[in-house]
Design an enzyme around this catalytic site. Sequence first.
Site, short mmCIF file in Angstrom:
data_model
loop_
_atom_site.label_atom_id
_atom_site.label_comp_id
_atom_site.label_asym_id
_atom_site.label_seq_id
_atom_site.Cartn_x
_atom_site.Cartn_y
_atom_site.Cartn_z
N CYS A 8 0.87 -1.19 0.00
CA CYS A 8 0.00 0.00 0.00
C CYS A 8 0.90 1.23 0.00
O CYS A 8 2.06 1.14 -0.41
CB CYS A 8 -0.98 -0.03 1.17
SG CYS A 8 -0.23 -0.02 2.80
N ASN A 11 2.29 1.42 4.33
CA ASN A 11 2.58 0.13 5.00
C ASN A 11 2.24 0.18 6.49
O ASN A 11 2.91 -0.44 7.31
CB ASN A 11 4.03 -0.31 4.78
CG ASN A 11 4.33 -1.75 5.20
OD1 ASN A 11 5.45 -2.09 5.58
ND2 ASN A 11 3.34 -2.62 5.15
N CYS A 13 -1.55 0.76 7.31
CA CYS A 13 -2.99 0.48 7.44
C CYS A 13 -3.42 -0.76 6.66
O CYS A 13 -3.75 -1.79 7.25
CB CYS A 13 -3.82 1.68 6.98
SG CYS A 13 -3.57 3.18 7.94
N ARG A 14 -3.42 -0.67 5.33
CA ARG A 14 -4.01 -1.74 4.52
C ARG A 14 -3.10 -2.95 4.34
O ARG A 14 -3.52 -4.09 4.58
CB ARG A 14 -4.40 -1.18 3.13
CG ARG A 14 -5.54 -0.19 3.20
CD ARG A 14 -5.66 0.60 1.92
NE ARG A 14 -4.53 1.51 1.73
CZ ARG A 14 -4.33 2.28 0.68
NH1 ARG A 14 -5.18 2.24 -0.33
NH2 ARG A 14 -3.29 3.09 0.62
N SER A 15 -1.85 -2.74 3.89
CA SER A 15 -1.02 -3.91 3.60
C SER A 15 -0.63 -4.72 4.84
O SER A 15 -0.53 -5.95 4.73
CB SER A 15 0.20 -3.55 2.73
OG SER A 15 1.04 -2.62 3.37
N ASP A 122 -8.21 3.94 1.06
CA ASP A 122 -7.26 4.29 2.11
C ASP A 122 -8.05 4.72 3.34
O ASP A 122 -8.76 5.72 3.30
CB ASP A 122 -6.39 5.44 1.59
CG ASP A 122 -5.30 5.81 2.57
OD1 ASP A 122 -5.36 5.37 3.74
OD2 ASP A 122 -4.39 6.54 2.18
P1 4NP Z 1 -1.80 2.80 4.06
O1 4NP Z 1 -2.46 4.14 4.62
O2 4NP Z 1 -1.23 3.13 2.70
O3 4NP Z 1 -2.96 1.86 3.96
O4 4NP Z 1 -0.78 2.38 5.05
C1 4NP Z 1 -1.76 5.34 4.74
C2 4NP Z 1 -0.93 5.54 5.79
C3 4NP Z 1 -0.28 6.75 5.93
C4 4NP Z 1 -0.46 7.74 5.00
C5 4NP Z 1 -1.28 7.52 3.93
C6 4NP Z 1 -1.92 6.33 3.79
N1 4NP Z 1 0.19 8.98 5.16
O5 4NP Z 1 -0.06 9.88 4.35
O6 4NP Z 1 1.00 9.14 6.09
#
Ligand code: 4NP
Length: 153
Positions: A8, A11, A13-15, A122
Amino acid sequence: MKKVLMVCLGNICRSPLAEGILKSKVDTSKVFVDSAGTAAYHEGELPDSRSIQVARRYHIDLTDQRARKFVVEDFDKFDFIYAMDQSNYYNIELLARDEEDTAKVKMILNESYPNQDRQVPDPYYGGDQGFENVYNMLNEACEIIKVHLENEG
Ligand code: 4NP
């Protein structure tokens, strides 16, 4: 040993959820599962507490995970690379060196909804319901990935 990488943006939340869910379904002595982010913002951090919580409700522990950035060597190490959304897919593809690399990259929800290019939203800026929603989508996709991995021997 089959090797699967979930990717993602951050790294956190989703992955990490996708990694934890798939690990809970497969024989981890036969399938290696890892996750990474296309960005390094959260390098070395634990998954988001909301991902940890939703996983815990389903008896999956994410607290041994630490965020890392996707690197070009991941194309050599992994057989299947699953992007959560179109932007992750594009950013991974930018690093691909040849068609063999590109062929490893798939949109994860195309496992459950073939050819639709659906995206895992997201959940970072949303509420807890977003994480539950992501969990359910990933659980459905990982169930299918598990069956594919088993059928491919
Ligand atoms: P992820 O979510 O891609 O599912 O881990 C996010 C985590 C952090 C951020 C964006 C998306 N960020 O902008 O810090």
